[in-house]
Design an enzyme around this catalytic site. Structure first.
Site, PDB file in Angstrom:
ATOM      1  NE  ARG A  61      -2.096  -0.967   3.700  1.00  0.00           N
ATOM      2  CZ  ARG A  61      -1.713   0.078   4.419  1.00  0.00           C
ATOM      3  NH1 ARG A  61      -2.065   1.301   4.053  1.00  0.00           N
ATOM      4  NH2 ARG A  61      -0.991  -0.082   5.511  1.00  0.00           N
ATOM      5  CE  LYS A 202      -5.540  -4.144   5.195  1.00  0.00           C
ATOM      6  NZ  LYS A 202      -6.077  -4.830   6.400  1.00  0.00           N
ATOM      7  CG  HIS A 222      -6.162  -4.299  11.197  1.00  0.00           C
ATOM      8  ND1 HIS A 222      -4.849  -3.931  11.341  1.00  0.00           N
ATOM      9  CD2 HIS A 222      -6.199  -5.135  10.132  1.00  0.00           C
ATOM     10  CE1 HIS A 222      -4.118  -4.499  10.402  1.00  0.00           C
ATOM     11  NE2 HIS A 222      -4.919  -5.233   9.663  1.00  0.00           N
ATOM     12  CB  SER A 240       2.961  -6.259   9.490  1.00  0.00           C
ATOM     13  OG  SER A 240       3.712  -7.144   8.707  1.00  0.00           O
ATOM     14  CE  LYS A 244      -3.435  -8.781  11.981  1.00  0.00           C
ATOM     15  NZ  LYS A 244      -4.166  -9.073  10.736  1.00  0.00           N
ATOM     16  CB  THR A 245      -1.873 -14.744   9.944  1.00  0.00           C
ATOM     17  OG1 THR A 245      -2.379 -13.522   9.415  1.00  0.00           O
ATOM     18  CG2 THR A 245      -2.373 -15.899   9.099  1.00  0.00           C
ATOM     19  CG  ASP A 259      -6.538  -8.141   7.621  1.00  0.00           C
ATOM     20  OD1 ASP A 259      -5.727  -7.895   8.532  1.00  0.00           O
ATOM     21  OD2 ASP A 259      -6.647  -7.438   6.615  1.00  0.00           O
ATOM     22  NE  ARG A 324       0.562  -8.538   2.153  1.00  0.00           N
ATOM     23  CZ  ARG A 324       0.086  -8.566   3.394  1.00  0.00           C
ATOM     24  NH1 ARG A 324      -0.876  -9.403   3.719  1.00  0.00           N
ATOM     25  NH2 ARG A 324       0.549  -7.749   4.310  1.00  0.00           N
TER      26      ARG A 324
END
Length: 537
Positions: A61, A202, A222, A240, A244-245, A259, A324
């Protein structure tokens, strides 16, 4: 396609000024889109069946090129500043006309989809692309309407994604040739000059983050979320690199989403219909769920093959470290469909503390929870970005500042209300360093972090004894199943106790300094969650 459907979609394009499109492909299947993408030379198939492509100049981004149109809807509601940058309404109209003119006489891929697994808060989204791969990404990442739901589909928001269109900053009012602009009054998102697909998802996340808390009192988050056998949902916030994942992908629990979620009076729901995961250094051993999801229909971004093969080399950073994959939720064997759950019993704030100061697990009071939620702390370590030679603090409000149009205290107060009403435990988890800062100490082992989270989820920390961190005021358990007790108090792990005190005070000062911009809007309960800075004599 039924004639009524075709008439509806063409009327919708006429309304946007796109009556002269060369050809319109509407809601193609993944197989059809992959064939289109191959025909258009957008990418190639990997040996797993996944489609691999490059996003072009932008592999992430561009937050400095994201804008919100300032008008009567947003002027007094959006928290304007470096994150939410204002864009002139008149300039938007002129830029929009230029984008539409560039789209006429081109082949277009149109997708009608939903954002929000809870039908009460669902957003109908129509996406207009010039790339088949981008349209496949939207198929993966948004929710798919049934055929009967498409019969009378009326979009609440429209996205025009045109990577090949570049703005003229001096004329169009953008900062660069690329841009992502949200217009809440006209309910349009314009994305141009960038092929990075994350700008689209996003953009819609930002829209929901504006609409839901203001009108519906739904907390937009988020975060990732999963659910256990007893319908005990858990939520994981984190920037990041904090896990989290990874930590939400628990084989003993079902995945709600990885997410973006909302929290209503009935529970949590996923905004998305898919996952968008990093694949740098991916292995089946570390991330079996993600590994097995990379099959036909999935899209790999900016990866490379081993020479002479169509096998992906996940260690290759030739293009970017931000490689990704996107795939629909049904690629995950233990995903919850529809992706909704009850009220969370436990919420985890994940931070990778490179200073080695914060405890590996601690329990927060409501005030501390709101304070740390607004702070959104983690740290970057040496080597992650050019010029970083020492750990650097990173603060991103609500663990997702670039996507939060409202003032962070709006989200924090909603969080506080919900955690008290539903008696939620909130934990701060340090997935970073212990025994010293980065370069001296060691990264906390993943198996210990998993064990601490499992203990919290199973209620095994409900009756243990806690001690209070002298600087941050956090409640630290003195014992935890399958975790050495000595690592639970971070100071104990440091050989030089004075050095620990100095580093803890340094980090506390950074927290306090970062929070200065929020103090005016923060209530007493939030401010009581601040760390205690020791004033040097």
């Amino acid at each position: 396609m039924k004639k009524s459907n075709l008439k509806s979609i063409m009327q919708g394009l006429d309304e946007l000024g796109l009556s002269n499109a060369r050809g319109v492909s509407w809601n193609l299947t993944p197989a059809e889109l992959v064939m289109e993408a191959i025909k258009n030379h957008e990418g190639v198939l990997a040996d797993t069946g996944a489609f691999m492509w490059d996003t072009g100049k932008f592999t992430g981004r561009a937050p400095k090129d994201r804008f919100i149109v300032k008008d009567e809807i947003t002027e007094n509601t959006v928290w304007w500043g470096n994150i939410n940058q204002e864009f002139d309404a008149e300039k938007f109209d002129k830029l929009y006309d230029k984008v539409v003119k560039s789209l006429n006489y081109k082949r277009l891929y149109v997708r009608d989809c939903f954002a929000g697994a809870d039908p009460r808060y669902r957003l109908n989204v129509r996406i207009i692309d010039t790339q088949a791969t981008h349209n496949l990404f939207c198929y993966n990442m948004f929710l798919k309407p049934e055929n009967d739901e498409l019969e009378d589909f009326h979009p609440d928001f429209r996205i025009l994604a045109v990577p090949e269109f570049e703005a003229d900053p001096e004329v169009d009012g953008t900062r660069s040739k690329n841009f992502a602009i949200i217009n809440f009054k006209k309910r349009i998102i314009l994305v141009g000059g960038t092929g990075y697909t994350g700008e689209t998802k996003k953009g819609i996340f930002s829209v929901l983050n504006f609409l839901l808390p203001e009108k519906e009192k739904v907390l937009a988050m988020h975060c990732s979320a999963n659910i256990g056998e007893k319908d005990d949902a858990a939520v994981f916030f984190g920037l990041s690199g904090t896990g989290k994942t990874t930590l939400s992908a628990d084989p003993n629990r079902q995945l709600i989403g990885d997410d973006e979620h909302g929290w209503t009076d009935d529970g949590v729901f996923n905004f998305e219909g898919g996952c968008y995961a990093k694949v740098i250094d991916l292995t089946r051993e570390k991330e079996p769920e993600i590994w097995d999801a990379i099959k036909f229909g999935a899209i790999l971004e900016n990866t490379r093959f081993f020479p002479g093969t169509t096998t992906v080399d996940y260690e290759n950073t030739e293009v970017t470290e931000n490689t990704r994959v996107s795939y629909p939720l049904n690629h995950i064997s233990n995903a919850v469909l529809p992706s909704v759950g009850g009220h969370p019993k436990n919420i985890f704030f994940l931070t990778c503390d490179a200073y080695g100061v914060l405890p590996p697990i601690s329990k927060l009071t409501p005030g501390q929870a709101m304070y740390h939620f607004i702070s959104g702390y983690t740290a970057k370590v040496a080597g992650t970005e050019a010029g970083i030679t020492e750990p650097q603090s990173v603060f991103s409000a609500c663990f997702g500042a670039p996507f939060m149009p409202l003032h962070p205290t709006k989200y924090a107060e909603l969080l506080g209300e919900k955690m008290v009403k539903h008696d939620v435990n909130i934990w701060l988890i340090n997935t970073g360093w212990s025994g010293g800062a980065y370069g001296v100490g060691n990264r906390i082992k993943l198996k210990y972090t998993r064990a601490m989270i499992t203990a919290a989820l199973d209620g095994k920390l409900d009756n243990v004894e806690f001690e209070t961190h002298p600087v941050f005021g956090l409640a630290m358990p003195k014992e935890c199943p399958e975790v050495p007790s000595m690592i639970l108090n971070p100071k104990v792990t440091w050989e030089n106790k004075d050095a620990y005190d100095d580093k803890a005070n340094l980090l506390a000062k950074e927290f306090v300094k970062n929070f200065e911009k929020y103090e005016e809007n923060a209530n007493d309960e939030i401010m009581a969650g601040a760390p205690k800075v020791v004033v040097e004599q």
